[in-house]
Design a protein around this motif. Structure first.
Motif, PDB file in Angstrom:
ATOM      1  N   PHE A  54       0.810  -1.218   0.000  1.00 22.53           N
ATOM      2  CA  PHE A  54       0.000   0.000   0.000  1.00 22.53           C
ATOM      3  C   PHE A  54       0.851   1.279   0.000  1.00 22.53           C
ATOM      4  O   PHE A  54       0.340   2.379  -0.114  1.00 22.53           O
ATOM      5  N   CYS A  55       2.173   1.136   0.185  1.00 20.45           N
ATOM      6  CA  CYS A  55       3.044   2.316   0.159  1.00 20.45           C
ATOM      7  C   CYS A  55       3.190   2.823  -1.277  1.00 20.45           C
ATOM      8  O   CYS A  55       3.111   2.040  -2.228  1.00 20.45           O
ATOM      9  N   HIS A  99       2.582   5.507   5.364  1.00 21.18           N
ATOM     10  CA  HIS A  99       2.375   4.129   5.837  1.00 21.18           C
ATOM     11  C   HIS A  99       1.641   4.091   7.173  1.00 21.18           C
ATOM     12  O   HIS A  99       0.691   3.351   7.366  1.00 21.18           O
ATOM     13  N   HIS A 143      -1.043   0.001   7.211  1.00 21.95           N
ATOM     14  CA  HIS A 143      -1.314   1.143   6.320  1.00 21.95           C
ATOM     15  C   HIS A 143      -2.838   1.359   6.266  1.00 21.95           C
ATOM     16  O   HIS A 143      -3.568   0.466   5.840  1.00 21.95           O
TER      17      HIS A 143
HETATM   18 ZN   LIG Z   1       2.566   1.090   3.608  1.00 21.03          ZN
END
Ligand SMILES: [Zn+2]
Length: 308
Positions: A54-55, A99, A143
């Motif tokens: 998800f970063c 994050h 995240h």
């Molecule tokens: Zn992340």
């Protein structure tokens, strides 16, 4: 004595099982075992990581796209299909570029809810928008992210609310939710809000359950209430933080158009206890707020795999 409905979701076989005696239900997706959560030994990283899909550096490479080859971007939020779905049209919205932002702004919540609204394209189905915040609330990813899904059948608890509201209307000729929000607004449980009335639930289904009663029923009508809903959600998070609770679960439950006379959409939030910020749990929004557990192991496999 039980029924099984098998659905193929993005190539993964998912079973919806129902106990005919009680009506209790669960969802089984064996592919979710691939996430290896049962053998998770890595501690949570609070700084951005190379392995977090998800970063920002990874999201384009490590998350799937919708059928049109795109993801939905609203503000800094990014919405895409869930890689391990347990519902039809099951989507994820990554809320922040950071994050672990610590603080999530009202704008970030608004953008993320808009991403969910746009991503849940079967707006006429039974929809819900959900949030597990922090691992002690059952989030497998630190995240911040929302999860929404739509389906032809509402989840167990949503079905119960809708069915019982229909029965109440048939007996009394009144909308239970409208009556409830009006009377709760006059009670000591009222917290804030006018169009969306926020109150502590008198019979909480989780720690410090707070509900936001919306003046609408169906998902289709939700878009214009997103800014006010986001402001309320942010306030509830503030109440939880003041109380020392940082982890929480949230579900926004919707009826369908045609249910207006007896049902109203509402937001339900519960605080989770996090004595240890590194703690993980397998009890998340489906278990706590929909009463319909998500299971990884098919019962018929237990004897074959482990019983002899
Ligand atoms: Zn992340």
């Amino acid at each position: 004595m039980f029924s099984i409905t098998r659905i193929n979701l993005h190539g993964q076989n998912t079973e919806f099982r129902k106990d005919k005696l009680t009506g209790l239900r669960c969802r089984i997706n064996p592919s979710r075992e691939e996430r290896n959560l049962n053998h998770f030994i890595q501690p949570v990283t609070f700084t951005g990581s190379e392995t977090c899909p998800f970063c920002p550096d990874n999201i384009e490479k490590m998350t799937p796209c919708f059928d049109n080859g795109k993801r939905i971007k609203t503000g800094e939020s990014v919405t895409f299909p869930n890689s391990f779905p347990f519902g039809e049209n099951h989507i994820v919205t990554v809320m922040t570029r950071k994050h672990y932002p610590g603080e999530i702004t009202e704008n970030q919540i608004t953008d993320s809810l808009r991403g969910q609204y746009d991503g849940l394209y079967k707006k006429e189905d039974y929809n819900s928008i959900n949030w597990n915040y922090l691992t002690s609330a059952g989030a497998s990813m630190i995240h911040p992210h929302l999860q929404g899904f739509s389906g032809r059948v509402p989840t167990y608890l949503n079905s119960l609310y809708i069915e019982k509201s229909r029965e109440y209307f048939q007996k009394k000729g009144k909308n239970y939710w409208q009556q409830l929000s009006e009377s709760e607004k006059e009670s000591e449980r009222y917290l804030f809000g006018d169009e969306i009335v926020w109150c502590a639930n008198p019979v909480p289904i989780g720690e410090k359950e707070i509900r936001g009663y919306l003046p609408i029923c169906s998902f289709e009508e939700f878009r214009e209430f997103i800014p006010e809903a986001s402001a309320g959600i942010k306030k509830v998070i503030g109440i939880y933080q003041k109380a020392g609770n940082h982890a929480f679960n949230m579900s926004i439950r919707f009826g369908k158009s045609g249910h207006e006379s007896y049902f109203r959409a509402h937001i339900s939030m519960i605080a989770r206890i996090d004595p240890n910020p590194m703690s993980f749990t397998d009890s998340a929004f489906m278990e706590r707020l929909h009463f319909e557990p998500v299971i990884m192991t098919v019962p018929e496999m237990i004897r074959e795999r482990y019983g002899r």
